[in-house]
Write a protein that holds these residues in place. Structure first.
Motif, PDB file in Angstrom:
ATOM      1  N   THR A 157       2.405   2.808  -3.815  1.00 41.49           N
ATOM      2  CA  THR A 157       1.967   1.870  -4.845  1.00 41.49           C
ATOM      3  C   THR A 157       0.857   2.523  -5.674  1.00 41.49           C
ATOM      4  O   THR A 157       0.231   3.496  -5.250  1.00 41.49           O
ATOM      5  CB  THR A 157       1.423   0.567  -4.226  1.00 41.49           C
ATOM      6  OG1 THR A 157       0.203   0.865  -3.530  1.00 41.49           O
ATOM      7  CG2 THR A 157       2.431  -0.033  -3.252  1.00 41.49           C
ATOM      8  N   ALA A 231       9.047  -4.539  -4.677  1.00 41.44           N
ATOM      9  CA  ALA A 231       8.285  -5.121  -5.781  1.00 41.44           C
ATOM     10  C   ALA A 231       6.841  -4.638  -5.762  1.00 41.44           C
ATOM     11  O   ALA A 231       6.240  -4.376  -6.814  1.00 41.44           O
ATOM     12  CB  ALA A 231       8.336  -6.641  -5.700  1.00 41.44           C
ATOM     13  N   LEU A 232       6.277  -4.485  -4.559  1.00 40.23           N
ATOM     14  CA  LEU A 232       4.903  -4.010  -4.427  1.00 40.23           C
ATOM     15  C   LEU A 232       4.779  -2.559  -4.897  1.00 40.23           C
ATOM     16  O   LEU A 232       3.845  -2.198  -5.616  1.00 40.23           O
ATOM     17  CB  LEU A 232       4.471  -4.122  -2.961  1.00 40.23           C
ATOM     18  CG  LEU A 232       3.004  -3.817  -2.636  1.00 40.23           C
ATOM     19  CD1 LEU A 232       2.087  -4.831  -3.288  1.00 40.23           C
ATOM     20  CD2 LEU A 232       2.804  -3.815  -1.116  1.00 40.23           C
ATOM     21  N   ARG A 234       6.659  -0.971  -7.044  1.00 40.54           N
ATOM     22  CA  ARG A 234       6.927  -0.818  -8.479  1.00 40.54           C
ATOM     23  C   ARG A 234       5.986  -1.644  -9.373  1.00 40.54           C
ATOM     24  O   ARG A 234       6.067  -1.580 -10.590  1.00 40.54           O
ATOM     25  CB  ARG A 234       8.382  -1.214  -8.773  1.00 40.54           C
ATOM     26  CG  ARG A 234       9.400  -0.276  -8.136  1.00 40.54           C
ATOM     27  CD  ARG A 234       9.291   1.116  -8.726  1.00 40.54           C
ATOM     28  NE  ARG A 234      10.147   2.075  -8.033  1.00 40.54           N
ATOM     29  CZ  ARG A 234       9.715   3.145  -7.430  1.00 40.54           C
ATOM     30  NH1 ARG A 234       8.418   3.416  -7.414  1.00 40.54           N
ATOM     31  NH2 ARG A 234      10.541   3.973  -6.837  1.00 40.54           N
ATOM     32  N   SER A 235       5.072  -2.392  -8.778  1.00 39.63           N
ATOM     33  CA  SER A 235       4.142  -3.204  -9.573  1.00 39.63           C
ATOM     34  C   SER A 235       3.195  -2.326 -10.388  1.00 39.63           C
ATOM     35  O   SER A 235       2.724  -1.289  -9.914  1.00 39.63           O
ATOM     36  CB  SER A 235       3.319  -4.102  -8.646  1.00 39.63           C
ATOM     37  OG  SER A 235       2.311  -4.778  -9.369  1.00 39.63           O
ATOM     38  N   THR A 236       2.922  -2.756 -11.625  1.00 36.36           N
ATOM     39  CA  THR A 236       1.973  -2.044 -12.493  1.00 36.36           C
ATOM     40  C   THR A 236       0.680  -2.846 -12.688  1.00 36.36           C
ATOM     41  O   THR A 236      -0.133  -2.492 -13.549  1.00 36.36           O
ATOM     42  CB  THR A 236       2.608  -1.768 -13.863  1.00 36.36           C
ATOM     43  OG1 THR A 236       2.943  -3.029 -14.491  1.00 36.36           O
ATOM     44  CG2 THR A 236       3.862  -0.918 -13.735  1.00 36.36           C
ATOM     45  N   ASP A 237       0.484  -3.883 -11.890  1.00 35.83           N
ATOM     46  CA  ASP A 237      -0.664  -4.771 -12.076  1.00 35.83           C
ATOM     47  C   ASP A 237      -1.999  -4.051 -11.909  1.00 35.83           C
ATOM     48  O   ASP A 237      -2.991  -4.405 -12.550  1.00 35.83           O
ATOM     49  CB  ASP A 237      -0.598  -5.938 -11.088  1.00 35.83           C
ATOM     50  CG  ASP A 237       0.564  -6.868 -11.388  1.00 35.83           C
ATOM     51  OD1 ASP A 237       1.100  -6.782 -12.511  1.00 35.83           O
ATOM     52  OD2 ASP A 237       0.935  -7.669 -10.510  1.00 35.83           O
TER      53      ASP A 237
END
Length: 459
Positions: A157, A231-232, A234-237
């Motif tokens: 991540t 999802a974690l 690939r997250s960009t948050d």
């Protein structure tokens, strides 16, 4: 942006997605296996140092010739690092892992017979055949760290890049530390240095059997990765603004653009300094302890571990500190470059002090502290590449590793000449010079800024 299936493998089928379990920690199993193979990698390359005396006596080598034997590894390693990084981007890290581990394990086994082959078929020169097999062995091990970089770029991540990179690099000091007891144990139990190479080569092939069943180029292609974990990953948050702009760049950035980036070139020079320290200690410390303080092989199993103990902790701590500084300050320069420069400054001071002390206890203590400080920003050199050019992490990592691993030739070879001409203290002074140069290089590294236009905008 469409995915390059030639480089990453086929997309996961619907039935694979359906079988994904609910857990969200499978990437840590991948990280753990990377640590294991990096340990094997470093034990394989470091074990020869503990067989120095019997090999030197059997083939009639002097210190200069032995330094050359140790340095031949670097010629192949540089080429393997360069090609391996490009292949990791183009063919995928799984393909590179399979070939690299297979080949270096085979060449590790053949080191047991290299000298005899040279005496029989190369005009009576054991050195000539050691050169051939050490170069081939180095070429096979060369792709390791650029492939780790590509693996971590695919699987980690954003918020754990520093930790993931440092976890992958943990095998460097841990493998060097374990090389001492493992090599001494095998030499003592078998009574023959040749068996040590054979057994170590077989261990690498065993690891490969498990890796083939566990690893895929991308978590999307692995049925053991849950939807939540994917999802974690690939997250960009958690990305900074500069990282988001780079994360959407085209993957067609040419390889030669590496040399147009002051950041990437100077980062490679900083990494060269790290590798110089690493290889000087790995290749010459056992011989130094035997020649200067009269220790026998039985003592080296624990004395050879001492310089690496602190580094096993700082290599992990460094990634955590870098990630914390990034979150705390919002500055990639402070988190990466400033952190690395400060660590190299302290490393330089330590190696300047070693020639001023006489006891083996103080020498090993200061060497251990210096090596621990040197390993503190180990992950930074790789994270800078991901920060600056994430789509070319393998290719640019390979080029950086190529430049870096000039040290794998220079450190052992130059040390052999310096020791023969000026004694062992000269190798510590040369090491301090290398880390001092690396410190100044890292001051001018600007992570996330690749081109002159980006540099002007940031200024």
């Amino acid at each position: 942006m469409p995915r390059n299936t030639a480089a990453t493998g086929p997309a996961a089928a619907p039935w694979q997605l359906a079988e994904r379990p609910s857990r969200s920690t499978y990437r840590y199993a991948i990280f753990a296996m990377v640590v294991v193979i990096t340990v094997i990698n470093y034990v394989d390359r470091g074990a020869i140092s503990y067989a120095a005396n019997p090999m030197i006596e059997e083939y009639g080598l002097d210190k200069i010739a032995w330094g050359q034997v140790l340095g031949y590894f670097g010629y192949g390693y540089m080429a393997g690092a360069l090609v391996g990084g490009a292949l990791a981007d183009r063919k995928g890290p799984r393909w590179v892992w399979l070939w690299a581990v297979s080949l270096w394990s085979v060449f590790e086994i053949t080191m047991a017979f290299a000298g005899d082959i040279g005496l029989a078929f190369f005009g009576g020169s054991a050195l000539a055949k050691f050169a051939v097999f050490r170069v081939l062995f180095g070429a096979a091990e060369g792709p390791t760290f650029s492939t780790i970089n590509r693996t971590m770029a695919n699987w980690a991540t954003v918020s754990e890049r520093g930790f993931a990179a440092s976890l992958g690099l943990l095998g460097t000091p841990l493998g060097a530390l374990l090389a001492a007891p493992i090599a001494v144990f095998l030499l003592t139990v078998t009574g023959q240095w040749r068996w040590m190479f054979v057994i170590l080569g077989v261990i690498g092939l065993v690891w490969l059997i498990f890796w083939r069943r566990m690893f895929t180029d991308l978590p999307e292609d692995n049925p053991r990765v849950s939807a939540e974990e994917l999802a974690l990953i690939r997250s960009t948050d958690d990305m900074l603004a500069s990282e988001k702009s780079l994360s959407t760049e085209e993957s067609k950035v040419p390889w030669w653009s590496f040399f147009r980036s002051r950041t990437l070139v100077l980062n490679a020079l900083g990494y060269f300094a790290f590798q110089y320290v690493n290889f000087m200690i790995l290749t010459w410390t056992p011989k130094y302890l035997q020649d200067e303080f009269g220790f026998n092989l039985g003592s080296l199993w624990y004395l050879g571990m001492i310089p690496w103990i602190g580094a096993c902790f700082t290599v992990l701590l460094g990634g955590k500190i870098s990630d914390w500084l990034r979150r705390r300050t919002g500055s990639l320069w402070i988190a990466r470059s400033g952190f690395a420069a400060g660590s190299l400054l302290l490393t330089t001071l330590c190696f300047c002090l070693i020639p001023t002390v006489d006891s083996v206890g103080m020498v090993l203590l200061i060497m251990a502290i210096g090596n621990a400080l040197n390993s503190l920003p180990n992950a930074v050199y790789w994270i800078v590449i991901i920060d600056t050019a994430p789509s070319r992490a393998g290719t640019f990592g390979g080029i950086s590793h190529f430049i870096t691993n000039i040290a794998t030739i220079v450190a052992p070879t130059l040390t052999g000449f310096l020791v023969a001409m000026h004694g062992y203290n000269s190798m510590f002074i040369a090491t301090a010079v290398a880390t001092g140069i690396g410190m100044f290089a890292m001051i001018f590294v600007r992570p996330g800024i690749r081109t002159k236009t980006e540099q002007a905008r940031a200024s």
